[in-house]
Structure formats: structure tokens, C-alpha cells
Design an enzyme around this catalytic site. Sequence first.
Site, PDB file in Angstrom:
ATOM      1  N   ASP A 131     -17.310  -2.249 -18.158  1.00 38.23           N
ATOM      2  CA  ASP A 131     -16.173  -1.489 -18.670  1.00 38.23           C
ATOM      3  C   ASP A 131     -16.650  -0.671 -19.860  1.00 38.23           C
ATOM      4  O   ASP A 131     -16.848  -1.210 -20.951  1.00 38.23           O
ATOM      5  CB  ASP A 131     -15.037  -2.424 -19.096  1.00 38.23           C
ATOM      6  N   ARG A 144      -5.633   0.555  -7.857  1.00 39.69           N
ATOM      7  CA  ARG A 144      -4.967   1.739  -7.344  1.00 39.69           C
ATOM      8  C   ARG A 144      -5.758   2.297  -6.162  1.00 39.69           C
ATOM      9  O   ARG A 144      -6.995   2.278  -6.170  1.00 39.69           O
ATOM     10  CB  ARG A 144      -4.849   2.827  -8.421  1.00 39.69           C
ATOM     11  N   GLU A 203       0.264   5.078   0.967  1.00 38.64           N
ATOM     12  CA  GLU A 203       0.969   3.797   1.039  1.00 38.64           C
ATOM     13  C   GLU A 203       2.382   3.990   1.566  1.00 38.64           C
ATOM     14  O   GLU A 203       2.983   5.032   1.356  1.00 38.64           O
ATOM     15  CB  GLU A 203       1.001   3.155  -0.352  1.00 38.64           C
ATOM     16  N   HIS A 223       0.345  -3.144  -1.294  1.00 41.71           N
ATOM     17  CA  HIS A 223       0.580  -2.956  -2.734  1.00 41.71           C
ATOM     18  C   HIS A 223       1.585  -3.998  -3.223  1.00 41.71           C
ATOM     19  O   HIS A 223       2.556  -3.692  -3.925  1.00 41.71           O
ATOM     20  CB  HIS A 223       1.087  -1.545  -3.039  1.00 41.71           C
TER      21      HIS A 223
END
Length: 310
Positions: free
Chosen positions: A166, A228, A257, A276
Site C-alpha cells: 500500500d 470494486r 453489475e 457485490h
Amino acid sequence: MKVYILDKFHPAGVELMQQHADVVLWDDPRAANWHQDADAIMVRMWPLTAEDFAKATRLKVVAKQGVGVNTVDLDAARRHGVTVCNTPGINSEAVAEMAMALTLAVARRVADFAARIRSGEVVERADALGVELWHRTVGVVGMGNIGTRVARKWRGAFETPLIAYDPFAPRDAWADIPHERVDDLTALLKRADVVTLHLPLTSQTRHLIGAHELTLMKPDAILVNVSRGGIVDEDALYDALKAGRIFGAGLDVFEVEPPTTANKLVSLPNLVATPHAAGSTEDTQARSSRLVAEQLLDVVAGKEPLSRVA
């Protein structure tokens, strides 16, 4: 006050809002014309564009369920003086659990076996080989709230070595979690048995995992995305899964989606797909729905919302 709720919400937030405002629900035909007189709106995944903000001249507040705001044009909201708030952290535990569930389902071929048995096939134990995760190396991409919870779960339940990537997390992040931090995603992809993604969709993260990145992964590695759609290049992932270049993948999010059979990925037995739904537990939806309504009411009352993003 006129409030439009444009996505399906848990009753907890709807009922609270109905006590304080004239509410139009998502299944009301009037919802199509919300721009005309909405003072505030509640949304989940409903997209809000610059054109929407320009047309909605009375709009003062957008209260969004969930942490992701990539469906909302925040710059346009600011230009038109619209406050936008979200609900970070509410569903973190549920999403972390789904990341674990997908990984285990892929590793032990749960969905594949279930489908084959339902179809009438006799599945022999000798053909039922999965992979174990005990002491396997887990690579966590994104060291935020959900990534942290996932790391703790893997470490606690499976004693896994952890590799973290990260570029935006503080250098002292995860000080209490045994891990190795790398500054290059390539290093994580080459070594991890599980690559689990926990980061927002931005211009920098779109197709972060593409054809090249997938070639770096181990042939028995598992890729999981509960963040995502768009972070993973789905065409490249299809090719990798079809060719057996990685063991499998678990996706809760897709570029289009909800996922249907129109997406060729869902035809593959080494993919586990969910719609999702990582944050969709009764507990989480009730808390999150209510918090959306509470923040909207706070803004209308002149108070600062718990989580303002614009």
C-alpha cells in the site's frame, strides 16, 4: 423536506427518514423525476453525474451508503454546493468475512462441487483436490480498515505469513500485526499464494491486476476481489483462469453489475462469483441504512455529518 431514496434500502433507514421528511421510494414512478424537487437523496450504487447536479437545483445533500464514492461526481457536487457523505467502516467486518469465504470456497472448490453434484454428476473423491491454506502466504493489497481486518483473520486462523502492499498507508501501519511490507506490487504477486484486494477504484488502480500481473502469480495462487469492479482486468483474468495459469479467483465485484451469464467469467468452474454482496448482511444493512439517514438529517439541521466526502 423532500427526500428521494433512489436505491433499495434496509427498512431501518427508510423508516427513520419517513419520520422526518416527505419520502419518495425507489419503486415509486416519481423517482424518475427526482431532479425536479429533491432537497436530499439517499443512494447506494445509483450514479450521480455532473448533469444530475446541474439539473437538481434544490439538492443540498447526497447521503450514500457504503465507503466507495466512485459513482458520484464529487467535483460537480462541490461546484453546486451539495454535501456528500458516506458510511465508511460500517460494513468492514462483513466484507472481510466475505473475502475469507470466497478464498476458502475457491481453494476447496465448494461452488464447483456443488454445481456438479446438483447437475447429477458423481464426483469422485480422487477428482476433488483443492488446496490447503494453512501457513500459505497471503498478500494483502490495501492496508486500510478492511485490509487490516482480513490480515488479522488470516494470521489468527491460519497462521499465514503476510505480505502487504500500500503506497499510501503510513510507514508504521500494522505495527501490531506480523507482516512484511513491500514497496513493489510485483514482489507481492510473485510470492503470495492468496492475493486479496482491498482498495478503491481510481484512475491509478483501474486494471491494477492485468495480463502482466497475472503472469507473475503462482500457478496455484488464488485472486480475490471484494473492493470494486475495474481493479481487475476481466478479459485478462478470464484468459488466465481458462488456461489454468492460476488456481482460481473469487470476485464479489465486476465491471458490469450484477454479474450474469453475459459475463464469460461466470462460466468458469474455477471462479466463485457473488453479486457485490460482501457488505450485505442483515446486521450491516440495518446499521448502514440508519447511519445514512442520520447523517442526512444532521446536514439538514446544520450539523457536520460523521463522514463528509464533499
